[in-house]
Write a protein that holds these residues in place. Structure first.
Motif: not given
Ligand SMILES: Nc1ncnc2c1ncn2[C@@H]1O[C@H](COP(=O)(O)OP(=O)(O)O)[C@@H](O)[C@H]1O
Ligand SMILES: [Mg+2]
Length: 270
Positions: A87-102
């Motif tokens: 699993g990879f956690v990017f430095p910028e979370p915005d790169v990783q989040l793409f769904c409509p809800t948490v």
């Protein structure tokens, strides 16, 4: 999980004519907590991306549990298990989040696995609870604060229960309380014997959580590989690699860094 997770031999990487990594060789065993230390531009992120199979060594070889990671092997066969185990956690979370809800964000990975959907949802609910972010579950990720986004990004990675966690600058931009949250989480992952590799220049993170450190210097080679305690005592090495500056000094085994802010006081003697 036991054994040798990664083996790198003579790895180099360049972006066109720009060199990012030169002649990097090391191994990582299961359960190790490894810090990749280095100044900006030394190659930390490039190295983590190679370990995550997001980009591939230009020269040299990279093995994951004895199997070579190349574009081809990831495409044919190794991919599924590799993607689940790392699993990879990017430095910028915005790169990783793409769904409509948490909730959907964190459920995305588990729902791809071969487990019943109800079980996947239960796993997500438990994880959100454990990480203290259940209250965010109906929120849209892009509306969250940066600390909240980071927590969701980490939750989405943990949701598939990877053996290996790669974290790029995990404390960057986190407020003090979220940093404590992250430190506690890293402590639990270590207790669970996960393999954790983090790229950072946050020496307090390294001191508290890593057993071992690799120092990348500004010519993109590995200047040192050893126990964190030994590397954090080596002021000349850290200065040369541009990880600390001249306002840093040491008391016994402890390196102190003077801040330049309004609270830059120091009450101990050198
Ligand atoms: N997409 C890119 N294109 C060209 N050069 C890049 C790119 N990404 C990184 N680099 C260069 O590669 C080197 C290593 O960068 P990086 O791995 O991001 O270092 P770090 O994470 O330690 O700051 C730097 O010299 C950087 O300028
Ligand atoms: Mg970086």
């Amino acid at each position: 999980m036991a054994g040798q997770v990664y083996k790198l031999e003579g790895v180099g990487y360049s972006y066109g004519t720009y060199s990012a990594l030169k002649n990097i060789s090391f191994t990582v065993n299961a359960g190790e907590s490894l810090a990749i230390l280095g100044a900006n531009g030394s190659g930390k992120s490039s190295l983590l991306k190679i370990l995550d199979g997001l980009q591939f060594a230009s020269v040299g070889r990279v093995e994951f549990f004895g199997e070579r990671i190349t574009e081809e092997t990831l495409k044919h066969g190794l991919l599924r298990c590799f993607r689940e185990r790392v699993g990879f956690v990017f430095p910028e979370p915005d790169v990783q989040l793409f769904c409509p809800t948490v909730f959907e964000e964190v459920a995305f990975g588990p729902l791809q696995l071969d487990i019943p959907a109800a079980e996947a949802r239960k796993r997500v609910a438990d994880l959100l609870e454990m990480l203290g972010i259940s209250a965010l579950k109906e929120r849209a990720p892009h509306t969250l604060s940066s600390g909240e986004k980071k927590k969701v990004a980490i939750a989405s990675v943990l949701a598939v229960n990877p053996d290996v966690l790669l974290l790029d600058e995990p404390t960057n931009g986190l407020d003090p309380r979220t940093q404590v949250w992250l430190f506690e989480l890293l402590g639990s992952l270590k207790a669970l014997k996960k393999t954790v590799i983090m790229a950072t220049h946050d020496l307090s993170l390294v001191q508290d959580f890593a057993d071992r450190a690799i120092v990348l210097d500004e010519s993109h080679t590995a200047a040192a590989d050893g126990s964190c305690a030994a590397i954090l005592r080596d002021k000349d090495l850290l200065l040369r690699a541009n990880i600390i500056h001249e306002h840093t000094h040491r008391h016994g085994d402890v390196i102190h860094i003077h801040s330049h802010g309004p609270f830059a006081t120091h009450d101990e003697h050198e």
